[in-house]
Write a protein that holds these residues in place. Structure first.
Motif, short mmCIF file in Angstrom:
data_model
loop_
_atom_site.label_atom_id
_atom_site.label_comp_id
_atom_site.label_asym_id
_atom_site.label_seq_id
_atom_site.Cartn_x
_atom_site.Cartn_y
_atom_site.Cartn_z
N PHE A 6 8.20 0.02 7.91
CA PHE A 6 8.41 1.36 7.38
C PHE A 6 7.09 1.98 6.89
O PHE A 6 6.89 3.19 6.99
CB PHE A 6 9.50 1.40 6.30
CG PHE A 6 9.06 1.00 4.91
CD1 PHE A 6 8.60 1.95 4.02
CD2 PHE A 6 9.11 -0.32 4.50
CE1 PHE A 6 8.22 1.61 2.74
CE2 PHE A 6 8.72 -0.69 3.23
CZ PHE A 6 8.27 0.27 2.33
N VAL A 7 6.18 1.14 6.40
CA VAL A 7 4.87 1.65 5.97
C VAL A 7 4.04 2.04 7.19
O VAL A 7 3.40 3.10 7.20
CB VAL A 7 4.12 0.60 5.10
CG1 VAL A 7 2.70 1.06 4.82
CG2 VAL A 7 4.89 0.35 3.81
N LEU A 8 4.08 1.23 8.24
CA LEU A 8 3.36 1.58 9.47
C LEU A 8 3.88 2.88 10.06
O LEU A 8 3.09 3.72 10.53
CB LEU A 8 3.48 0.44 10.49
CG LEU A 8 2.85 -0.90 10.08
CD1 LEU A 8 3.17 -1.98 11.11
CD2 LEU A 8 1.36 -0.76 9.85
N ASP A 9 5.20 3.09 10.02
CA ASP A 9 5.78 4.34 10.52
C ASP A 9 5.31 5.53 9.69
O ASP A 9 4.99 6.60 10.23
CB ASP A 9 7.31 4.27 10.52
CG ASP A 9 7.85 3.31 11.57
OD1 ASP A 9 7.10 2.95 12.51
OD2 ASP A 9 9.02 2.91 11.43
N LEU A 10 5.27 5.37 8.37
CA LEU A 10 4.79 6.45 7.51
C LEU A 10 3.31 6.74 7.77
O LEU A 10 2.89 7.90 7.78
CB LEU A 10 5.00 6.08 6.04
CG LEU A 10 6.42 6.16 5.53
CD1 LEU A 10 6.53 5.52 4.15
CD2 LEU A 10 6.90 7.59 5.49
N ASP A 17 -3.78 9.12 3.95
CA ASP A 17 -3.51 9.79 2.67
C ASP A 17 -2.82 8.85 1.70
O ASP A 17 -2.16 7.89 2.11
CB ASP A 17 -2.64 11.02 2.88
CG ASP A 17 -3.40 12.17 3.53
OD1 ASP A 17 -4.65 12.09 3.64
OD2 ASP A 17 -2.75 13.16 3.93
N PRO A 18 -2.92 9.13 0.38
CA PRO A 18 -2.28 8.28 -0.61
C PRO A 18 -0.77 8.15 -0.36
O PRO A 18 -0.09 9.14 -0.10
CB PRO A 18 -2.55 8.99 -1.93
CG PRO A 18 -3.79 9.79 -1.67
CD PRO A 18 -3.69 10.21 -0.23
N LEU A 19 -0.29 6.94 -0.43
CA LEU A 19 1.12 6.64 -0.22
C LEU A 19 1.66 5.94 -1.47
O LEU A 19 1.15 4.89 -1.85
CB LEU A 19 1.27 5.72 1.00
CG LEU A 19 2.66 5.25 1.37
CD1 LEU A 19 3.56 6.43 1.72
CD2 LEU A 19 2.59 4.28 2.55
#
Length: 157
Positions: A6-10, A17-19
Motif C-alpha cells: 500500500f505504501v508502494l502504491d501511494l 513527498d512526505p507521507l
C-alpha cells in the motif's frame, strides 16, 4: 517484509513527498529480559517495529510484526507511548512522518530468530545489556517496563 504494497502504491501517486504513516514498536518482555533486534538496513539495535496496515488494529500490528520479524508470538498488554518521530528521509528521497505507537508486550512462545530478513540478529537481553541501543529506544523500553502505568504522550500544549 520490506515496504508494504500500500505504501508502494501511494508512492506511485505522490512520489517522494512526505507521507504520514502509523508505526508500532513492540517492547517485548520475557521474564526480566527485553527482545532486541539488529536491523539489516542500518545495523541499529532496537525493539521490533513496523507499519500498521490499512484497517489493522495497531496492537494487532505490533503482534504481527513480532511474528514476521522475530518469529515469536507475543501478547500486546498496554500502550506505553504515543509520539511523532521526526521526519525521516530515506536514501531514495522518500519522506515519511511516523506516528509511533509503542506497546508493552509479553512473550507467549517461540524462539527469536531473524525470520524475514529485516533483522540480522535478535534475542532477549538483560536491561543492563543495552549499551548499543540508541537513547530514543531506551526511552521506549523504560516507559514500557511498568506493567500498568498510563501511556505517555508528547505535546498536548
Amino acid at each position: 517484509m520490506a515496504t508494504p504494497d500500500f505504501v508502494l502504491d501511494l508512492r506511485k501517486k505522490i512520489g517522494t513527498d512526505p507521507l504520514p504513516l502509523v508505526g508500532v514498536t513492540a517492547v517485548v518482555f520475557r521474564d526480566e529480559k527485553v527482545l532486541l533486534g539488529k536491523r539489516a538496513d542500518n545495523g541499529s539495535w532496537q525493539p521490533v517495529s513496523g507499519i500498521v496496515d490499512p484497517g489493522e488494529e495497531p496492537a494487532d500490528a505490533a503482534v504481527r510484526e513480532c511474528l514476521e520479524e522475530a518469529g515469536v508470538v507475543v501478547r500486546a498488554e498496554r500502550l506505553a507511548l504515543v509520539h511523532q518521530i521526526p521526519r525521516i528521509v530515506y536514501a531514495n528521497g522518500d519522506q515519511v512522518d511516523y506516528l509511533d505507537l509503542v506497546f508493552r508486550c509479553s512473550w507467549v512462545s517461540g524462539d527469536p530468530h531473524p525470520a524475514d530478513g529485516e533483522l540480522t540478529d535478535v534475542g532477549f537481553y538483560d536491561l543492563g545489556q543495552m549499551i548499543d541501543v540508541a537513547p530514543e529506544h531506551v526511552r521506549k523500553i523504560a516507559l514500557a517496563v511498568a506493567e500498568d502505568d498510563p501511556a505517555t504522550f508528547r505535546g498536548g500544549r
